[in-house]
Design a protein around this motif. Structure first.
Motif, PDB file in Angstrom:
ATOM      1  N   ILE A  33       0.843  -1.330  -0.101  1.00 10.35           N
ATOM      2  CA  ILE A  33       0.119  -0.040  -0.052  1.00 10.35           C
ATOM      3  C   ILE A  33       0.997   1.355  -0.184  1.00 10.35           C
ATOM      4  O   ILE A  33       1.732   1.398   0.781  1.00 10.35           O
ATOM      5  CB  ILE A  33      -0.918   0.120   1.215  1.00 10.35           C
ATOM      6  CG1 ILE A  33      -1.819  -1.096   1.123  1.00 10.35           C
ATOM      7  CG2 ILE A  33      -1.495   1.428   1.374  1.00 10.35           C
ATOM      8  CD1 ILE A  33      -2.856  -1.347   2.306  1.00 10.35           C
ATOM      9  N   ALA A  34       0.660   2.132  -0.920  1.00  6.73           N
ATOM     10  CA  ALA A  34       1.484   3.335  -1.041  1.00  6.73           C
ATOM     11  C   ALA A  34       1.314   4.013   0.362  1.00  6.73           C
ATOM     12  O   ALA A  34       0.201   4.359   0.906  1.00  6.73           O
ATOM     13  CB  ALA A  34       0.832   4.294  -2.288  1.00  6.73           C
ATOM     14  N   GLY A  35       2.470   4.732   0.893  1.00  7.16           N
ATOM     15  CA  GLY A  35       2.345   5.273   2.012  1.00  7.16           C
ATOM     16  C   GLY A  35       2.697   4.495   3.323  1.00  7.16           C
ATOM     17  O   GLY A  35       2.896   5.001   4.316  1.00  7.16           O
ATOM     18  N   ALA A  36       2.579   3.197   3.222  1.00  5.60           N
ATOM     19  CA  ALA A  36       2.896   2.316   4.160  1.00  5.60           C
ATOM     20  C   ALA A  36       4.508   2.057   4.308  1.00  5.60           C
ATOM     21  O   ALA A  36       5.041   1.765   3.292  1.00  5.60           O
ATOM     22  CB  ALA A  36       2.038   1.104   4.105  1.00  5.60           C
TER      23      ALA A  36
ATOM     24  N   GLY B 120       7.593  -2.176   6.667  1.00  4.91           N
ATOM     25  CA  GLY B 120       6.924  -3.616   6.212  1.00  4.91           C
ATOM     26  C   GLY B 120       5.466  -3.628   6.284  1.00  4.91           C
ATOM     27  O   GLY B 120       4.989  -4.982   6.109  1.00  4.91           O
ATOM     28  N   SER B 121       4.918  -2.938   6.698  1.00  5.59           N
ATOM     29  CA  SER B 121       3.593  -2.878   7.213  1.00  5.59           C
ATOM     30  C   SER B 121       2.563  -2.837   5.809  1.00  5.59           C
ATOM     31  O   SER B 121       3.115  -2.099   5.008  1.00  5.59           O
ATOM     32  CB  SER B 121       2.888  -1.730   8.031  1.00  5.59           C
ATOM     33  OG  SER B 121       2.881  -0.686   7.559  1.00  5.59           O
TER      34      SER B 121
ATOM     35  N   LEU C 235      -4.292 -10.672  -1.049  1.00  6.13           N
ATOM     36  CA  LEU C 235      -4.774  -9.472  -0.823  1.00  6.13           C
ATOM     37  C   LEU C 235      -5.541  -9.432   0.453  1.00  6.13           C
ATOM     38  O   LEU C 235      -5.848  -8.184   1.031  1.00  6.13           O
ATOM     39  CB  LEU C 235      -5.581  -9.119  -2.005  1.00  6.13           C
ATOM     40  CG  LEU C 235      -4.556  -8.662  -3.402  1.00  6.13           C
ATOM     41  CD1 LEU C 235      -5.478  -8.272  -4.309  1.00  6.13           C
ATOM     42  CD2 LEU C 235      -3.685  -7.430  -2.920  1.00  6.13           C
ATOM     43  N   ARG C 236      -6.216 -10.591   0.809  1.00  2.00           N
ATOM     44  CA  ARG C 236      -7.150 -10.350   2.185  1.00  2.00           C
ATOM     45  C   ARG C 236      -6.194 -10.044   3.446  1.00  2.00           C
ATOM     46  O   ARG C 236      -6.506  -9.415   4.282  1.00  2.00           O
ATOM     47  CB  ARG C 236      -7.514 -11.805   2.456  1.00  2.00           C
ATOM     48  CG  ARG C 236      -8.611 -12.397   1.505  1.00  2.00           C
ATOM     49  CD  ARG C 236      -9.032 -14.118   1.821  1.00  2.00           C
ATOM     50  NE  ARG C 236      -9.958 -14.473   1.034  1.00  2.00           N
ATOM     51  CZ  ARG C 236     -10.203 -15.539   0.614  1.00  2.00           C
ATOM     52  NH1 ARG C 236      -9.418 -16.446   1.560  1.00  2.00           N
ATOM     53  NH2 ARG C 236     -10.978 -16.127  -0.188  1.00  2.00           N
ATOM     54  N   SER C 237      -4.837 -10.101   3.223  1.00  2.00           N
ATOM     55  CA  SER C 237      -4.102  -9.537   4.275  1.00  2.00           C
ATOM     56  C   SER C 237      -3.790  -8.259   4.441  1.00  2.00           C
ATOM     57  O   SER C 237      -3.040  -7.846   5.376  1.00  2.00           O
ATOM     58  CB  SER C 237      -2.635 -10.387   4.440  1.00  2.00           C
ATOM     59  OG  SER C 237      -1.915 -10.127   3.236  1.00  2.00           O
ATOM     60  N   ILE C 238      -4.188  -7.318   3.428  1.00  2.00           N
ATOM     61  CA  ILE C 238      -3.931  -5.970   3.387  1.00  2.00           C
ATOM     62  C   ILE C 238      -5.091  -5.133   3.086  1.00  2.00           C
ATOM     63  O   ILE C 238      -5.779  -5.691   2.327  1.00  2.00           O
ATOM     64  CB  ILE C 238      -2.717  -5.521   2.557  1.00  2.00           C
ATOM     65  CG1 ILE C 238      -2.935  -6.030   1.127  1.00  2.00           C
ATOM     66  CG2 ILE C 238      -1.552  -6.181   3.013  1.00  2.00           C
ATOM     67  CD1 ILE C 238      -1.897  -5.286   0.050  1.00  2.00           C
TER      68      ILE C 238
ATOM     69  N   HIS D  18      11.495 -11.379   3.771  1.00  2.00           N
ATOM     70  CA  HIS D  18      10.631  -9.871   4.458  1.00  2.00           C
ATOM     71  C   HIS D  18      11.505  -9.456   5.673  1.00  2.00           C
ATOM     72  O   HIS D  18      11.049 -10.000   6.474  1.00  2.00           O
ATOM     73  CB  HIS D  18       9.253  -9.994   4.693  1.00  2.00           C
ATOM     74  CG  HIS D  18       8.533  -8.754   4.599  1.00  2.00           C
ATOM     75  ND1 HIS D  18       7.033  -8.769   5.031  1.00  2.00           N
ATOM     76  CD2 HIS D  18       9.159  -7.617   4.321  1.00  2.00           C
ATOM     77  CE1 HIS D  18       6.846  -7.512   5.022  1.00  2.00           C
ATOM     78  NE2 HIS D  18       7.909  -6.650   4.330  1.00  2.00           N
ATOM     79  N   VAL D  19      12.884  -8.948   5.333  1.00  2.00           N
ATOM     80  CA  VAL D  19      13.758  -8.761   6.559  1.00  2.00           C
ATOM     81  C   VAL D  19      13.669  -7.645   7.310  1.00  2.00           C
ATOM     82  O   VAL D  19      13.371  -6.566   6.549  1.00  2.00           O
ATOM     83  CB  VAL D  19      15.180  -8.747   6.084  1.00  2.00           C
ATOM     84  CG1 VAL D  19      16.242  -8.527   6.970  1.00  2.00           C
ATOM     85  CG2 VAL D  19      15.416 -10.095   5.167  1.00  2.00           C
ATOM     86  N   HIS D  20      13.433  -7.649   8.557  1.00  2.00           N
ATOM     87  CA  HIS D  20      13.314  -6.481   9.467  1.00  2.00           C
ATOM     88  C   HIS D  20      14.175  -6.582  10.729  1.00  2.00           C
ATOM     89  O   HIS D  20      14.782  -7.953  11.097  1.00  2.00           O
ATOM     90  CB  HIS D  20      12.037  -6.301   9.830  1.00  2.00           C
ATOM     91  CG  HIS D  20      10.936  -6.001   8.812  1.00  2.00           C
ATOM     92  ND1 HIS D  20      10.717  -4.716   8.268  1.00  2.00           N
ATOM     93  CD2 HIS D  20      10.057  -6.999   8.154  1.00  2.00           C
ATOM     94  CE1 HIS D  20      10.216  -4.668   7.209  1.00  2.00           C
ATOM     95  NE2 HIS D  20       9.357  -5.841   7.203  1.00  2.00           N
ATOM     96  N   ALA D  21      14.496  -5.620  11.307  1.00  2.00           N
ATOM     97  CA  ALA D  21      15.346  -5.453  12.590  1.00  2.00           C
ATOM     98  C   ALA D  21      14.992  -6.580  13.587  1.00  2.00           C
ATOM     99  O   ALA D  21      15.819  -7.279  14.330  1.00  2.00           O
ATOM    100  CB  ALA D  21      15.335  -4.264  13.253  1.00  2.00           C
TER     101      ALA D  21
END
Length: 335
Positions: free
Chosen positions: A154-157, A160-161, A176-179, A225-228
């Motif tokens: 989603i643009a502006g998110a 990683g959300s 797409l159900r997850s967003i 999907h790498v995050h800290a």
């Protein structure tokens, strides 16, 4: 120096309580946090100026020819304020740090086009679109020549959300159900498998301060999907080694590629999330001025103290020297 804080297009700000102290605070989406993370000796030179479509900037807040710091970092959420600031900067003929015209050009689809032909940089194709139905995803991908798997955002998110990977057209409805995608602008990006030989994914955050480049961190994870928060203790040694040797061993091999990035982005302070591939190329995930850079998420001392301090000191010196900015005076942003 005025720090220009622009209201987002929806004119909503966040109000909340600090999780530890309970102190009430507020934040303006679409703006960077780095001015508040500078040392007090630098912050005393800065004054926040809040503005928007119904909140004009007064002459006593920003004077003709006086340097400005643009704090707006997200063109997806704050395009109106960025356009307003363009006019303010032009009218005042003021030097501007992270010029609004350059920030407006940092949407994902524009960056993908601008940086696509830089030697040594691999940039996955990205388009911006809206979908009426999940089945439209396959049609949009086909029209734009995109191949599955696709990363849908989603643009502006950020952080990683609101992001999902969809591996095939048949998986669109479930994925797409997850967003909350309905009625919103979406970015579709071709997924590139960047697993290394050990099956792990490595993501670096490079930080550009003027024409200098620093490594902020290296995160290693078994998921794409790498995050800290994916860090494990066993990864610390590899990250520490990379932080220690990056400028002497790695940066010289990347300098020509990264210099081209600076020339094209025309920003003074920004980040790039990427992966260093075995062939020496950088696989770019995103490049913009909206990244969290100076915040240290762990109590000191830790091995991020030194790189954050290096970045901070380079940034502080640049802020106090407008002649080194990309747009130091009356230079046109369209030039």
């Amino acid at each position: 120096m005025p720090v220009m804080v622009g209201l987002p297009d929806d004119r909503l700000v966040y109000l909340g309580a600090h999780p530890r102290t309970g102190e009430i605070g507020w934040s303006v989406p679409g703006n960077s946090s780095f001015p508040s993370q500078l040392d007090p000796a630098i912050r005393r030179h800065l004054t926040e100026v809040y503005f928007g479509s119904s909140i004009p900037v007064t002459p006593n807040q920003a004077a003709r020819g006086r340097p400005l710091l643009n704090n707006i970092c997200d063109p997806d959420t704050s395009a109106q304020s960025l356009h307003s600031l363009e006019h303010i900067v032009a009218e005042l003929q003021a030097p501007c740090f992270n010029h609004p015209s350059a920030v407006l050009d940092t949407t994902r689809e524009r960056v993908a086009v601008k940086l696509a032909h830089i030697h040594g940089l691999q940039v996955p194709r990205t388009v911006r679109t809206r979908l009426d139905e999940p089945a439209d995803l396959a049609r949009v991908a086909n029209v734009n020549g995109l191949r599955f798997p696709l990363i849908v955002r989603i643009a502006g998110a950020h952080n990683g959300s609101a992001t999902v990977r969809i591996d095939s057209a048949d998986g669109a409805a479930v994925g797409l159900r997850s967003i909350p995608w309905g009625g919103r602008d979406l970015y579709l990006t071709e997924f590139v498998d960047y697993r290394d030989d050990d099956g792990m994914h490595r993501k670096m955050r490079l930080v550009f301060v003027g024409r200098d480049v620093f490594l902020r961190h290296l995160v290693i994870a078994d998921d794409w999907h790498v995050h800290a928060q994916d860090r494990n203790d066993w990864m610390a040694q590899e990250e520490t080694t990379m932080l220690t040797t990056f400028r002497s061993d790695v940066l010289p091999r990347l300098r020509e590629t990264l210099a081209a990035v600076v020339d094209i982005m025309r920003l003074d302070f920004f980040g790039m999330d990427c992966s260093l591939r075995p062939d020496g190329r950088l696989l770019m995930f995103e490049t913009n001025s909206a990244m969290n850079i100076l915040h240290n998420s762990k109590p000191s001392p830790n091995y991020w103290d030194a790189p954050i301090r290096q970045i901070h000191d380079a940034l502080a010196a640049l802020l106090l020297d407008p002649q080194r900015w990309q747009f130091p005076a009356t230079r046109s942003a369209a030039a």
